[in-house]
Design an enzyme around this catalytic site. Structure first.
Site, PDB file in Angstrom:
ATOM      1  N   SER A 162       0.915  -1.261  -0.038  1.00 27.96           N
ATOM      2  CA  SER A 162      -0.143   0.068  -0.008  1.00 27.96           C
ATOM      3  C   SER A 162       0.979   1.108  -0.151  1.00 27.96           C
ATOM      4  O   SER A 162       1.846   1.209   0.701  1.00 27.96           O
ATOM      5  CB  SER A 162      -0.885  -0.058   1.360  1.00 27.96           C
ATOM      6  OG  SER A 162      -1.441   1.293   1.357  1.00 27.96           O
ATOM      7  N   GLU A 164       0.324   3.679   1.656  1.00 30.78           N
ATOM      8  CA  GLU A 164       0.325   4.250   2.992  1.00 30.78           C
ATOM      9  C   GLU A 164       1.490   3.940   3.594  1.00 30.78           C
ATOM     10  O   GLU A 164       1.772   4.511   4.847  1.00 30.78           O
ATOM     11  CB  GLU A 164      -1.171   3.767   3.851  1.00 30.78           C
ATOM     12  CG  GLU A 164      -2.438   4.145   3.220  1.00 30.78           C
ATOM     13  CD  GLU A 164      -2.431   5.575   3.971  1.00 30.78           C
ATOM     14  OE1 GLU A 164      -2.053   5.886   4.736  1.00 30.78           O
ATOM     15  OE2 GLU A 164      -3.636   6.181   3.157  1.00 30.78           O
ATOM     16  N   TYR A 185      -2.112   0.327  10.290  1.00 29.54           N
ATOM     17  CA  TYR A 185      -2.418  -0.397   9.029  1.00 29.54           C
ATOM     18  C   TYR A 185      -1.101  -0.524   8.269  1.00 29.54           C
ATOM     19  O   TYR A 185      -0.666  -1.336   7.699  1.00 29.54           O
ATOM     20  CB  TYR A 185      -3.498  -0.023   8.412  1.00 29.54           C
ATOM     21  CG  TYR A 185      -3.607  -0.263   6.802  1.00 29.54           C
ATOM     22  CD1 TYR A 185      -4.134  -1.589   6.277  1.00 29.54           C
ATOM     23  CD2 TYR A 185      -3.274   0.740   5.882  1.00 29.54           C
ATOM     24  CE1 TYR A 185      -3.974  -1.749   5.091  1.00 29.54           C
ATOM     25  CE2 TYR A 185      -3.424   0.215   4.567  1.00 29.54           C
ATOM     26  CZ  TYR A 185      -3.833  -1.060   4.367  1.00 29.54           C
ATOM     27  OH  TYR A 185      -3.665  -1.525   2.896  1.00 29.54           O
TER      28      TYR A 185
END
Length: 373
Positions: A162, A164, A185
């Protein structure tokens, strides 16, 4: 819908009689997908079925089935000749179920797409997020490694990363950009990324990380900001909703179409050597821009309907994610097909039709719309 198919690989391979020229058709490739009922899993399943694969998906047992994204391609497993997508109960928190199904299915390719993937929710349930996203990937990698040792087979592994993971690192972000995760996460995804690299380097596993930037579609979960916007917009347009509450409108993301991105996943596993790739459109757009395009498409001004609610701000914000996908373009030959405005309008069109159907039920008294602001 899940099937307990304990047959050997030979039972699930296509058995085709030789043609007149005695050319024997190659057996179908077999793919195993975790997270098959999610947005990416459904698009990847469609893509692989189109390539002639047999697809197996692992699903969690819950009080109700969450298979609406794949119902249109599901065929009852009793129809052996046509059922090329099969579902099995397993969980990334249960190592024994992962190893058992890999031994039974004997996949050529494993795609690990399952996750607790909501960033804000990961602050609420950090332990669970880490167990599924980080340790879950480790369990699956170990199951693949053990299977390859015992069977002598080669299994290719794809790990869904990801953007992120980059967190507060300035854009553009590429494969060499340092990670600076800003949520449980993202930190868990970083762990899964490095587990994948470690298994590739330590054990020679064909394992790839796809560092995917935000990718959306009409199948996106309604708790993600893009779909939250288009879902509310459809309801506002037909009179079922009057307000939309959002957080940081200046957050900028590199948004692409999920249907494009699953091709990149597959391409990674078709290369001679495993590697890691950023998958992105290389364009950044703010949440406010998404509002401009989506509301403007239906002739509305978003400022008349949107209110800011502090509860939707994260404890640690990620301000700007924009990918550098030059490596994927050069090595994989991949490039996105759907641009930002086309993606937004695609999502608005679908959610407007959904809202119209919902209004019919509300007007008939079968649904209550009062819970919406």
């Amino acid at each position: 819908m899940a099937s307990e198919n304990n047959g050997s690989r030979s039972d699930s391979e296509s058995i085709t009689a030789p043609k007149a020229d005695s050319t024997v058709v190659e057996p179908r490739k077999i793919a195993l997908i975790t997270g098959i009922t999610g947005q990416d899993g459904s698009y990847l399943t469609e893509f692989l079925l189109g390539k002639g694969y047999e697809v197996h998906g692992l699903i969690r047992r819950s009080s109700n089935f969450n298979t609406q994204r794949i119902n249109h391609i599901y065929i009852d497993p009793h129809n052996v000749n046509k059922a090329l997508m099969k579902l099995h109960y397993a969980d990334l928190t249960d190592a024994s179920s992962l190893r058992r199904w890999i031994d039974v299915i004997k996949p050529d390719e494993v795609y690990n797409l399952a996750a607790q993937s909501h960033v804000a929710v990961s602050f609420e349930i950090p332990d669970y997020t880490a167990d599924v996203v980080a340790t879950g990937a480790l369990r699956l990698l170990e199951a693949v490694r053990s299977h390859t040792i015992d069977s002598g087979r080669t299994v290719k592994y794809y790990q869904a990363g990801s953007s992120e993971m980059f967190g507060s690192t300035p854009p553009p972000q590429s494969e060499t950009t340092p990670f600076h995760p800003r949520s449980p996460y993202a930190a868990s995804k970083c762990a899964a990324h490095w587990y994948t690299v470690n298994y590739r380097e330590a054990y020679g596993l064909f394992a790839c990380n796809g560092i995917l930037f935000n990718h959306e579609s009409p199948r996106r979960g309604e708790n993600f900001v893009t779909r939250k916007i288009t879902r509310a917009l459809g309801r506002i347009k037909v009179g079922l909703q009057t307000k939309l509450f959002l957080g940081n409108l200046q957050a900028s993301r590199d948004w692409g179409f999920a249907g494009d991105y699953v091709e990149a996943m597959w391409l990674m596993l078709q290369q001679e050597k495993p590697d890691d790739y950023v998958v992105a459109t290389e364009e950044g757009h703010t949440v406010e821009e998404f509002l401009d395009v989506s509301f403007g498409y239906l002739g509305l001004n978003w400022k008349d309907y949107v209110e800011i609610d502090q509860r939707y701000f994260r404890p640690a914000e990620v301000d700007n994610l924009q990918g550098d996908a030059s490596k994927a373009k050069e090595v994989l030959g991949w490039k996105p097909q759907v641009g930002f405005e086309k993606l937004v309008k695609m999502m608005v069109d679908e959610d407007l039709e959904l809202a119209k159907r919902e209004k019919v039920l509300v007007d008939a008294g079968y649904m209550d719309a009062k819970q919406q602001p």
